[in-house]
Design a protein around this motif. Sequence first.
Motif, PDB file in Angstrom:
ATOM      1  N   THR A 273       0.829  -1.209   0.000  1.00 47.01           N
ATOM      2  CA  THR A 273       0.000   0.000   0.000  1.00 47.01           C
ATOM      3  C   THR A 273       0.864   1.260   0.000  1.00 47.01           C
ATOM      4  O   THR A 273       0.348   2.367   0.157  1.00 47.01           O
ATOM      5  CB  THR A 273      -0.934   0.022   1.226  1.00 47.01           C
ATOM      6  N   THR A 274       2.169   1.114  -0.174  1.00 50.21           N
ATOM      7  CA  THR A 274       3.066   2.259  -0.277  1.00 50.21           C
ATOM      8  C   THR A 274       3.679   2.317  -1.674  1.00 50.21           C
ATOM      9  O   THR A 274       3.525   1.383  -2.470  1.00 50.21           O
ATOM     10  CB  THR A 274       4.199   2.155   0.758  1.00 50.21           C
ATOM     11  N   ARG A 275       4.370   3.395  -1.950  1.00 47.67           N
ATOM     12  CA  ARG A 275       5.028   3.536  -3.252  1.00 47.67           C
ATOM     13  C   ARG A 275       6.369   2.812  -3.309  1.00 47.67           C
ATOM     14  O   ARG A 275       6.979   2.722  -4.368  1.00 47.67           O
ATOM     15  CB  ARG A 275       5.225   5.017  -3.571  1.00 47.67           C
ATOM     16  N   LEU A 276       6.814   2.310  -2.161  1.00 45.81           N
ATOM     17  CA  LEU A 276       8.112   1.643  -2.126  1.00 45.81           C
ATOM     18  C   LEU A 276       8.136   0.413  -3.016  1.00 45.81           C
ATOM     19  O   LEU A 276       9.113   0.180  -3.734  1.00 45.81           O
ATOM     20  CB  LEU A 276       8.446   1.242  -0.682  1.00 45.81           C
ATOM     21  N   TRP A 277       7.053  -0.371  -3.007  1.00 47.74           N
ATOM     22  CA  TRP A 277       7.094  -1.671  -3.665  1.00 47.74           C
ATOM     23  C   TRP A 277       7.249  -1.545  -5.172  1.00 47.74           C
ATOM     24  O   TRP A 277       8.022  -2.279  -5.787  1.00 47.74           O
ATOM     25  CB  TRP A 277       5.851  -2.487  -3.308  1.00 47.74           C
ATOM     26  N   TRP A 278       6.509  -0.590  -5.788  1.00 47.48           N
ATOM     27  CA  TRP A 278       6.637  -0.506  -7.249  1.00 47.48           C
ATOM     28  C   TRP A 278       7.910   0.222  -7.669  1.00 47.48           C
ATOM     29  O   TRP A 278       8.431  -0.019  -8.757  1.00 47.48           O
ATOM     30  CB  TRP A 278       5.396   0.116  -7.885  1.00 47.48           C
ATOM     31  N   GLY A 279       8.433   1.098  -6.818  1.00 52.48           N
ATOM     32  CA  GLY A 279       9.730   1.697  -7.115  1.00 52.48           C
ATOM     33  C   GLY A 279      10.826   0.647  -7.111  1.00 52.48           C
ATOM     34  O   GLY A 279      11.686   0.598  -8.000  1.00 52.48           O
ATOM     35  N   MET A 280      10.793  -0.235  -6.096  1.00 55.65           N
ATOM     36  CA  MET A 280      11.738  -1.343  -6.036  1.00 55.65           C
ATOM     37  C   MET A 280      11.527  -2.301  -7.208  1.00 55.65           C
ATOM     38  O   MET A 280      12.487  -2.829  -7.784  1.00 55.65           O
ATOM     39  CB  MET A 280      11.571  -2.101  -4.717  1.00 55.65           C
ATOM     40  N   ALA A 281      10.281  -2.540  -7.570  1.00 56.61           N
ATOM     41  CA  ALA A 281       9.977  -3.469  -8.661  1.00 56.61           C
ATOM     42  C   ALA A 281      10.578  -2.986  -9.974  1.00 56.61           C
ATOM     43  O   ALA A 281      11.165  -3.771 -10.728  1.00 56.61           O
ATOM     44  CB  ALA A 281       8.460  -3.631  -8.800  1.00 56.61           C
ATOM     45  N   ILE A 282      10.445  -1.707 -10.247  1.00 60.68           N
ATOM     46  CA  ILE A 282      11.022  -1.147 -11.475  1.00 60.68           C
ATOM     47  C   ILE A 282      12.541  -1.277 -11.460  1.00 60.68           C
ATOM     48  O   ILE A 282      13.165  -1.666 -12.461  1.00 60.68           O
ATOM     49  CB  ILE A 282      10.604   0.322 -11.635  1.00 60.68           C
ATOM     50  N   ALA A 283      13.150  -0.967 -10.309  1.00 60.55           N
ATOM     51  CA  ALA A 283      14.613  -1.045 -10.199  1.00 60.55           C
ATOM     52  C   ALA A 283      15.103  -2.474 -10.396  1.00 60.55           C
ATOM     53  O   ALA A 283      16.093  -2.720 -11.100  1.00 60.55           O
ATOM     54  CB  ALA A 283      15.055  -0.519  -8.835  1.00 60.55           C
ATOM     55  N   VAL A 284      14.413  -3.449  -9.777  1.00 61.69           N
ATOM     56  CA  VAL A 284      14.816  -4.855  -9.896  1.00 61.69           C
ATOM     57  C   VAL A 284      14.670  -5.343 -11.332  1.00 61.69           C
ATOM     58  O   VAL A 284      15.553  -6.016 -11.878  1.00 61.69           O
ATOM     59  CB  VAL A 284      13.973  -5.720  -8.935  1.00 61.69           C
ATOM     60  N   LEU A 285      13.560  -5.007 -11.975  1.00 63.75           N
ATOM     61  CA  LEU A 285      13.310  -5.453 -13.342  1.00 63.75           C
ATOM     62  C   LEU A 285      14.343  -4.877 -14.307  1.00 63.75           C
ATOM     63  O   LEU A 285      14.939  -5.606 -15.116  1.00 63.75           O
ATOM     64  CB  LEU A 285      11.900  -5.044 -13.768  1.00 63.75           C
ATOM     65  N   LEU A 286      14.576  -3.569 -14.214  1.00 64.58           N
ATOM     66  CA  LEU A 286      15.501  -2.918 -15.138  1.00 64.58           C
ATOM     67  C   LEU A 286      16.947  -3.336 -14.888  1.00 64.58           C
ATOM     68  O   LEU A 286      17.714  -3.529 -15.844  1.00 64.58           O
ATOM     69  CB  LEU A 286      15.364  -1.396 -15.027  1.00 64.58           C
ATOM     70  N   SER A 287      17.325  -3.473 -13.622  1.00 62.08           N
ATOM     71  CA  SER A 287      18.707  -3.880 -13.331  1.00 62.08           C
ATOM     72  C   SER A 287      18.963  -5.297 -13.812  1.00 62.08           C
ATOM     73  O   SER A 287      20.033  -5.606 -14.346  1.00 62.08           O
ATOM     74  CB  SER A 287      19.000  -3.761 -11.829  1.00 62.08           C
ATOM     75  N   GLY A 288      17.979  -6.180 -13.631  1.00 60.33           N
ATOM     76  CA  GLY A 288      18.134  -7.546 -14.120  1.00 60.33           C
ATOM     77  C   GLY A 288      18.328  -7.588 -15.620  1.00 60.33           C
ATOM     78  O   GLY A 288      19.202  -8.300 -16.131  1.00 60.33           O
ATOM     79  N   ALA A 289      17.523  -6.812 -16.344  1.00 62.27           N
ATOM     80  CA  ALA A 289      17.632  -6.777 -17.806  1.00 62.27           C
ATOM     81  C   ALA A 289      18.937  -6.133 -18.249  1.00 62.27           C
ATOM     82  O   ALA A 289      19.616  -6.628 -19.160  1.00 62.27           O
ATOM     83  CB  ALA A 289      16.443  -6.034 -18.392  1.00 62.27           C
ATOM     84  N   ALA A 290      19.314  -5.021 -17.610  1.00 61.83           N
ATOM     85  CA  ALA A 290      20.516  -4.286 -18.017  1.00 61.83           C
ATOM     86  C   ALA A 290      21.778  -5.123 -17.814  1.00 61.83           C
ATOM     87  O   ALA A 290      22.640  -5.202 -18.702  1.00 61.83           O
ATOM     88  CB  ALA A 290      20.615  -2.980 -17.222  1.00 61.83           C
ATOM     89  N   PHE A 291      21.913  -5.752 -16.642  1.00 67.36           N
ATOM     90  CA  PHE A 291      23.098  -6.557 -16.376  1.00 67.36           C
ATOM     91  C   PHE A 291      23.135  -7.794 -17.275  1.00 67.36           C
ATOM     92  O   PHE A 291      24.211  -8.244 -17.686  1.00 67.36           O
ATOM     93  CB  PHE A 291      23.153  -6.967 -14.905  1.00 67.36           C
ATOM     94  N   ALA A 292      21.969  -8.350 -17.571  1.00 72.52           N
ATOM     95  CA  ALA A 292      21.930  -9.518 -18.452  1.00 72.52           C
ATOM     96  C   ALA A 292      22.439  -9.164 -19.845  1.00 72.52           C
ATOM     97  O   ALA A 292      23.234  -9.904 -20.435  1.00 72.52           O
ATOM     98  CB  ALA A 292      20.503 -10.066 -18.526  1.00 72.52           C
ATOM     99  N   VAL A 293      21.990  -8.038 -20.369  1.00 71.02           N
ATOM    100  CA  VAL A 293      22.448  -7.596 -21.692  1.00 71.02           C
ATOM    101  C   VAL A 293      23.948  -7.311 -21.672  1.00 71.02           C
ATOM    102  O   VAL A 293      24.687  -7.713 -22.578  1.00 71.02           O
ATOM    103  CB  VAL A 293      21.662  -6.352 -22.142  1.00 71.02           C
ATOM    104  N   LEU A 294      24.405  -6.610 -20.629  1.00 71.96           N
ATOM    105  CA  LEU A 294      25.833  -6.283 -20.520  1.00 71.96           C
ATOM    106  C   LEU A 294      26.681  -7.546 -20.463  1.00 71.96           C
ATOM    107  O   LEU A 294      27.656  -7.688 -21.219  1.00 71.96           O
ATOM    108  CB  LEU A 294      26.069  -5.436 -19.265  1.00 71.96           C
ATOM    109  N   PHE A 295      26.329  -8.476 -19.593  1.00 69.32           N
ATOM    110  CA  PHE A 295      27.107  -9.697 -19.447  1.00 69.32           C
ATOM    111  C   PHE A 295      27.023 -10.570 -20.694  1.00 69.32           C
ATOM    112  O   PHE A 295      27.984 -11.260 -21.045  1.00 69.32           O
ATOM    113  CB  PHE A 295      26.638 -10.477 -18.224  1.00 69.32           C
ATOM    114  N   ALA A 296      25.881 -10.557 -21.355  1.00 68.45           N
ATOM    115  CA  ALA A 296      25.737 -11.356 -22.576  1.00 68.45           C
ATOM    116  C   ALA A 296      26.697 -10.883 -23.652  1.00 68.45           C
ATOM    117  O   ALA A 296      27.343 -11.693 -24.333  1.00 68.45           O
ATOM    118  CB  ALA A 296      24.295 -11.292 -23.079  1.00 68.45           C
ATOM    119  N   PHE A 297      26.822  -9.578 -23.829  1.00 69.50           N
ATOM    120  CA  PHE A 297      27.751  -9.049 -24.827  1.00 69.50           C
ATOM    121  C   PHE A 297      29.197  -9.291 -24.426  1.00 69.50           C
ATOM    122  O   PHE A 297      30.045  -9.594 -25.272  1.00 69.50           O
ATOM    123  CB  PHE A 297      27.501  -7.552 -25.041  1.00 69.50           C
ATOM    124  N   VAL A 298      29.495  -9.174 -23.118  1.00 70.89           N
ATOM    125  CA  VAL A 298      30.870  -9.358 -22.654  1.00 70.89           C
ATOM    126  C   VAL A 298      31.326 -10.807 -22.813  1.00 70.89           C
ATOM    127  O   VAL A 298      32.404 -11.090 -23.352  1.00 70.89           O
ATOM    128  CB  VAL A 298      31.007  -8.916 -21.182  1.00 70.89           C
TER     129      VAL A 298
END
Length: 266
Positions: free
Chosen positions: A13-38
Amino acid sequence: MTAVRAELRKLFTTRLWWGMAIAVLLSGAAFAVLFAFVFTSDAVQGPQAAVAPRTDAAIAKAVFTGGLQVGYLLTLAIGVLTIGSEYRHQTVTATFLAIPRRGRVMAAKVAALLVVGAFYGVLSLAGAVGAGSLVLGSKGIAPFADTSIWRTLALCLLVLGLWALIGLGAGILIPNQIAALLISVAVAWIVEPVLGLVLALTEWGKNISPYLPSRATSAMVESTSGGFDGQPIEQLSWWAGALVLVAYAVVMAGLGTWRTLRADIS
């Protein structure tokens, strides 16, 4: 179950959960792309080439778990905030008045944090697997070349839940919420990983390093890393790493629960 639903409601019921959700989703995708290319290019050279994944399965595991460190730092923070915010805003009094049995409240917090950790784990893996599979497929690498990859993905969910419990214990043992948050993140992100690398350089430290939380986490997801000399660091098997991290979570949450049961609340 009523207490567990109440704990989940406090988060969702707070804004914390969806802020964390966006950060977790984007960080997972970003690091996956970075590591995949490396890991699919010739960028890994020199001493670090000794610890670079070689097989399709090893590359896929490294790609899919690339953002796990950011993910467990976020769930660690959630664990600290779960109890720290109650003490800071003095809502813990109303919580214990509504449910006078403190043990039941703490059990509900533990169950809720495991659910929250699994929830954020699903989001992190959704971003990592989705983005990472696209890049790996374009490079001619089979993302799911081995059935052990599914085990690694399942253990990622457990990792995030266990780190949330470690944060719960830290949030209780360190009374000031801000201090608890800063100290927990600093230790988990900087102090403890560096300590593990330093211990790995000594003969006696090599036997201690695998049992540190970050090293146990790496062992769980079968992520190989190198020391300052670029050589692979010895680590536990995935099941032993899981037992070690479970032990850390049980000890931290247990100490926090014990202190809560005995502390005066006003």
